[in-house]
Write a protein that holds these residues in place. Structure first.
Motif, mmCIF file in Angstrom:
data_model
loop_
_atom_site.group_PDB
_atom_site.id
_atom_site.type_symbol
_atom_site.label_atom_id
_atom_site.label_comp_id
_atom_site.label_asym_id
_atom_site.label_seq_id
_atom_site.Cartn_x
_atom_site.Cartn_y
_atom_site.Cartn_z
ATOM 1 N N GLY A 60 43.185 41.266 56.061
ATOM 2 C CA GLY A 60 43.439 42.168 55.043
ATOM 3 C C GLY A 60 42.798 42.377 54.743
ATOM 4 N N LEU A 61 41.010 42.321 55.440
ATOM 5 C CA LEU A 61 40.248 43.017 54.486
ATOM 6 C C LEU A 61 39.359 43.868 55.205
ATOM 7 C CD1 LEU A 61 37.952 39.437 53.626
ATOM 8 C CD2 LEU A 61 39.096 41.378 52.143
ATOM 9 N N LYS A 62 40.354 44.237 56.076
ATOM 10 C CA LYS A 62 40.399 45.324 57.040
ATOM 11 C C LYS A 62 40.185 46.861 55.934
ATOM 12 C CE LYS A 62 42.060 48.341 61.415
ATOM 13 N NZ LYS A 62 39.973 48.702 61.723
ATOM 14 N N GLY A 63 39.311 47.536 56.201
ATOM 15 C CA GLY A 63 38.963 49.205 55.260
ATOM 16 C C GLY A 63 38.560 48.337 54.122
ATOM 17 N N LEU A 64 37.945 47.462 54.149
ATOM 18 C CA LEU A 64 37.781 47.263 52.567
ATOM 19 C C LEU A 64 35.829 47.757 52.630
ATOM 20 C CD1 LEU A 64 38.531 46.521 49.620
ATOM 21 C CD2 LEU A 64 37.771 44.409 50.416
ATOM 22 N N VAL A 103 28.786 44.942 47.925
ATOM 23 C CA VAL A 103 27.034 45.325 48.518
ATOM 24 C C VAL A 103 27.099 44.749 49.980
ATOM 25 C CG1 VAL A 103 25.316 44.684 48.368
ATOM 26 C CG2 VAL A 103 26.670 44.300 45.794
ATOM 27 N N GLU A 104 28.248 43.804 49.918
ATOM 28 C CA GLU A 104 27.815 43.657 51.492
ATOM 29 C C GLU A 104 30.516 42.944 51.830
ATOM 30 O OE1 GLU A 104 26.219 41.389 55.056
ATOM 31 O OE2 GLU A 104 25.185 41.266 53.265
ATOM 32 N N LEU A 105 30.371 42.838 53.182
ATOM 33 C CA LEU A 105 31.040 42.375 53.388
ATOM 34 C C LEU A 105 30.784 41.581 54.835
ATOM 35 C CD1 LEU A 105 34.455 41.633 53.562
ATOM 36 C CD2 LEU A 105 34.847 43.993 54.425
ATOM 37 N N SER A 106 30.690 40.635 55.673
ATOM 38 C CA SER A 106 30.789 40.053 56.306
ATOM 39 C C SER A 106 31.630 38.820 56.234
ATOM 40 C CB SER A 106 29.393 39.214 56.055
ATOM 41 O OG SER A 106 29.023 38.498 57.612
ATOM 42 N N GLY A 107 32.810 39.103 57.605
ATOM 43 C CA GLY A 107 34.120 37.754 57.148
ATOM 44 C C GLY A 107 34.529 37.909 56.688
ATOM 45 N N THR A 108 34.359 36.492 55.676
ATOM 46 C CA THR A 108 35.187 35.944 54.870
ATOM 47 C C THR A 108 34.780 35.977 53.053
ATOM 48 O OG1 THR A 108 35.420 34.204 55.530
ATOM 49 C CG2 THR A 108 37.661 35.268 55.860
ATOM 50 N N GLU A 109 33.715 36.580 53.758
ATOM 51 C CA GLU A 109 32.159 36.847 52.716
ATOM 52 C C GLU A 109 32.175 38.148 52.015
ATOM 53 O OE1 GLU A 109 28.738 34.483 53.031
ATOM 54 O OE2 GLU A 109 30.518 32.629 53.407
ATOM 55 N N LEU A 110 32.489 37.747 50.309
ATOM 56 C CA LEU A 110 32.575 39.342 50.026
ATOM 57 C C LEU A 110 30.924 39.194 49.244
ATOM 58 C CD1 LEU A 110 35.613 39.496 50.289
ATOM 59 C CD2 LEU A 110 35.607 41.498 49.154
ATOM 60 N N THR A 111 29.740 39.471 49.331
ATOM 61 C CA THR A 111 28.716 39.746 48.333
ATOM 62 C C THR A 111 29.148 40.965 47.404
ATOM 63 O OG1 THR A 111 27.402 38.869 50.272
ATOM 64 C CG2 THR A 111 25.886 40.166 48.157
ATOM 65 N N ILE A 116 42.502 40.892 45.421
ATOM 66 C CA ILE A 116 41.377 42.066 45.669
ATOM 67 C C ILE A 116 42.065 43.318 46.248
ATOM 68 C CG2 ILE A 116 39.610 42.829 47.119
ATOM 69 C CD1 ILE A 116 38.837 39.591 47.711
ATOM 70 N N LYS A 117 41.610 43.850 45.514
ATOM 71 C CA LYS A 117 41.638 45.373 46.031
ATOM 72 C C LYS A 117 41.219 46.511 45.537
ATOM 73 C CE LYS A 117 46.480 44.749 42.634
ATOM 74 N NZ LYS A 117 47.423 44.713 43.375
ATOM 75 N N PRO A 118 41.055 47.595 45.986
ATOM 76 C CA PRO A 118 39.870 48.274 46.141
ATOM 77 C C PRO A 118 40.031 49.445 45.072
ATOM 78 C CG PRO A 118 41.745 49.507 47.040
ATOM 79 C CD PRO A 118 41.915 48.421 46.824
ATOM 80 N N TYR A 119 38.440 49.763 44.326
ATOM 81 C CA TYR A 119 38.738 50.152 42.678
ATOM 82 C C TYR A 119 38.818 52.063 43.006
ATOM 83 C CZ TYR A 119 37.796 52.420 38.335
ATOM 84 O OH TYR A 119 37.301 52.682 37.614
ATOM 85 N N ALA A 120 39.775 52.254 42.784
ATOM 86 C CA ALA A 120 40.182 53.749 43.366
ATOM 87 C C ALA A 120 41.378 54.360 42.077
ATOM 88 C CB ALA A 120 41.236 54.291 44.873
ATOM 89 N N PRO A 121 40.582 54.876 40.938
ATOM 90 C CA PRO A 121 41.556 55.148 40.090
ATOM 91 C C PRO A 121 42.101 56.312 40.396
ATOM 92 C CG PRO A 121 39.409 55.576 39.715
ATOM 93 C CD PRO A 121 39.328 54.958 40.892
#
Length: 145
Positions: free
Chosen positions: A45-49, A102-110, A125-130
């Motif tokens: 589900g993180l693909k493209g984030l 800052v970073e996305l690695s596997g299932t960890e979001l910094t 988790i949602k992308p911030y896109a006004p």
């Protein structure tokens, strides 16, 4: 109405061990970096984030023990209803935090600008896109005083 139940998709690792340590909302971002650890089954589900600079963390404020319908925010003119604030003492302690990815690695979001305590469950988790393109009519009530 039927009760609503959610299973957290992950948890926050934060420099703030208790909610009281998290700085109160202000005009400046919270200067804190942390990690969102997602359950492995949500990795697809993180693909493209990673293409987004900021994300919205929807959280369950699990350490909130009280509910109040009237509060007096620091920057307000006086007492206001809880729904006119981003305060935590809500009937359903659901938090939304806009953080920098800052970073996305596997299932960890910094993430930076983190305003959540350590161990806070993440519901989504949602992308911030006004979505609004014309903000000329935007009014932010007492927060704009």
């Amino acid at each position: 109405m039927e009760p609503v139940t959610y299973d957290p998709i992950g948890v926050v690792e934060s420099p703030f061990s208790k909610p009281e340590e998290v700085p109160r909302p202000s005009d400046e971002f919270v200067d804190a970096t942390g990690t969102v650890h997602l359950k492995p089954e949500y990795e697809a589900g993180l693909k493209g984030l990673e293409e987004f600079s900021h994300v919205v963390l929807v959280s369950h404020l699990h350490e909130v023990a009280e509910t109040r319908l009237r509060v007096t925010p620091i920057a307000s003119r006086g007492e206001v209803g809880i729904f006119a604030t981003s305060g935590t003492v809500r009937p359903n302690p659901i938090g939304t935090s806009v953080v920098e990815l800052v970073e996305l690695s596997g299932t960890e979001l910094t993430v930076s600008n983190l305003d959540l305590a350590d161990g806070t469950p993440i519901l989504d988790i949602k992308p911030y896109a006004p979505k609004m393109t014309d903000l000329d009519d935007l009014e932010i009530g007492w927060m704009g005083d």
